[in-house]
Design an enzyme around this catalytic site. Structure first.
Site, PDB file in Angstrom:
ATOM      1  N   CYS A 260       0.687  -1.203   0.040  1.00  0.00           N
ATOM      2  CA  CYS A 260       0.151   0.036   0.207  1.00  0.00           C
ATOM      3  C   CYS A 260       1.024   1.268  -0.077  1.00  0.00           C
ATOM      4  CB  CYS A 260      -1.060  -0.253   1.062  1.00  0.00           C
ATOM      5  SG  CYS A 260      -2.299   1.174   0.961  1.00  0.00           S
ATOM      6  N   HIS A 367      -3.814  -5.323   0.076  1.00  0.00           N
ATOM      7  CA  HIS A 367      -3.397  -5.886   1.453  1.00  0.00           C
ATOM      8  C   HIS A 367      -3.737  -7.313   1.323  1.00  0.00           C
ATOM      9  CE1 HIS A 367      -3.671  -2.301   3.909  1.00  0.00           C
ATOM     10  NE2 HIS A 367      -3.983  -1.335   2.854  1.00  0.00           N
ATOM     11  N   GLU A 369      -3.112  -9.461   3.624  1.00  0.00           N
ATOM     12  CA  GLU A 369      -3.331  -9.719   4.994  1.00  0.00           C
ATOM     13  C   GLU A 369      -4.925  -9.625   5.425  1.00  0.00           C
ATOM     14  OE1 GLU A 369      -4.117  -5.542   5.713  1.00  0.00           O
ATOM     15  OE2 GLU A 369      -2.544  -6.595   4.386  1.00  0.00           O
TER      16      GLU A 369
END
Length: 391
Positions: A260, A367, A369
């Site tokens: 990001c 992202h 995660e």
């Protein structure tokens, strides 16, 4: 919140467009908030969105109509507190039901001083932002003058040129130790890091030292880490000049993985440039193509800026959405040597991933995660470990 007790509220945009609704959350002494108005297309995960530091400076609109139905709980926070400036929903559920719930969304927002507005035609608002672009706005509860509120929106801080990392980064270093399988020592720069990123690094076999965004390259190198992680975060990446200079000093010294904002900062440190997207990518359903293996990943994203491939001398293609994607020619040169695009967004063709070919460094815009897909992108943490082993 009882219907009888609801306070009238408006959401005004800097272009003069006004939406009507009712205030919820912190509607008492605060009752007003400004920020860049954006939208998120996720159907669930409102608590994770509220506590994602990348949303600092922004008023978030949820496109899914019913929000708050499963409540909130302390375990799902992605950071120490909510960082959004305001919250916009079609309907805030007056009741919640979930075995993990510890309170309501209304209570959560009120306790943390977040002003919200419900009853808004979020479909119309989203279509307006898609057409005109993300813009400054204000939520005002029981405002006397619409014109005055619109004027406040026009005078709110712009996201361009704004360093919000300094407002969200940790005040002092801390550690996350994996006593069972922690093999590698990783220093993670906190530009607005999410808790689940740290968990994923830990599960991949890392002991993590999280450091403030202003930590110098010398300080990090003295810690002798096996790898360096560059986290997500808010604001304009080009405004975080101290981090760009630090990363430039770290290039080639240790394996680096950025996501990001970390992806954007890494690109800037290599001599690239970033630009502001019209309305950004925010949601858990963003299709990204991995150019290295041809697979399409469903990703979670939250960003309003992107890397300009031409600034890294990456060959420009006349590729458009819907056409066959070329498999070659996506490489260029940078301060760190040869670099290539590894991932692209299938909605608009923007750069979603880069890797250096002469030093151990890579990054992605999304992202890995955040569990879309649900785990389409988790391999990136293992890829970081492989880079550490090779390095």
């Amino acid at each position: 919140m009882s219907i009888l007790k609801r306070k009238k509220a408006i959401l005004a945009l800097e272009d003069g467009k006004v939406f009507y609704g009712y205030g919820f959350g912190a509607t008492g002494e605060i009752g007003e908030t400004t920020g860049e108005v954006v939208f998120n297309t996720s159907m669930t995960g409102y608590q994770e969105i509220l506590t994602d530091p990348s949303y600092a400076g922004q008023i978030v609109t949820m496109t899914y109509p019913l929000i708050g139905n499963y409540g909130v709980n302390k375990d799902d926070n992605e950071s120490r507190k909510p960082f959004v400036e305001g919250f916009v929903v079609r309907e805030s559920s007056s009741v919640y039901s979930n075995w993990r719930a510890q309170g309501s969304l209304q209570e959560f927002l009120a306790e943390n001083g977040i002003v919200g507005i419900e009853g808004v035609d979020t479909r119309a608002l989203t279509r307006h932002i898609r057409s005109i672009g993300a813009m400054r706005g204000i939520i005002s509860v029981e405002a006397d003058s619409e014109a005055a509120v619109v004027e406040k929106a026009k005078n709110a801080p712009s996201m361009v040129g704004r360093d919000l990392v300094k407002d969200v980064t940790v005040g002092k270093p801390y550690s996350w130790i994996n006593n069972e399988k922690g093999t590698y020592k990783v220093v993670a720069y906190d530009f607005g890091i999410k808790a689940n990123i740290i968990r994923c690094l830990s599960n991949a076999g890392c002991n993590i030292s999280v450091v403030p965004a202003t930590t110098s390259a010398d300080e990090v190198l003295k810690m002798n880490p096996d790898g360096i992680f560059l986290s997500n975060g808010p604001g304009d990446p080009a405004a975080v000049t101290y981090a760009i200079k630090t990363i430039e000093s770290l290039l080639g010294k240790k394996p680096i993985f950025g996501i990001c904002l970390g992806h954007q900062l890494l690109s800037l440190a290599m001599g690239g440039e970033t630009y502001k997207l019209k309305f950004g990518h925010r949601g858990g359903n963003q299709p990204v193509k991995n150019l290295l293996n041809g697979r399409v990943e469903i990703t979670s994203q939250n960003h309003g800026f992107a890397v300009d491939p031409k600034s890294l001398n990456i060959k420009e293609h006349a590729w458009q959405v819907g056409q066959t994607i070329p498999q070659v020619g996506w490489s260029g040169t940078s301060k760190a040597g040869k670099v290539e695009v590894t991932h692209i967004n299938l909605n608009d063709g923007t750069v979603e991933g880069l890797r250096c070919l002469e030093i151990p460094a890579f990054s992605v815009q999304y992202h890995p995660e955040a569990a879309p897909g649900p785990h389409d992108a988790r391999y990136l943490f293992d890829q970081f470990i492989e880079l550490i082993r090779e390095g």
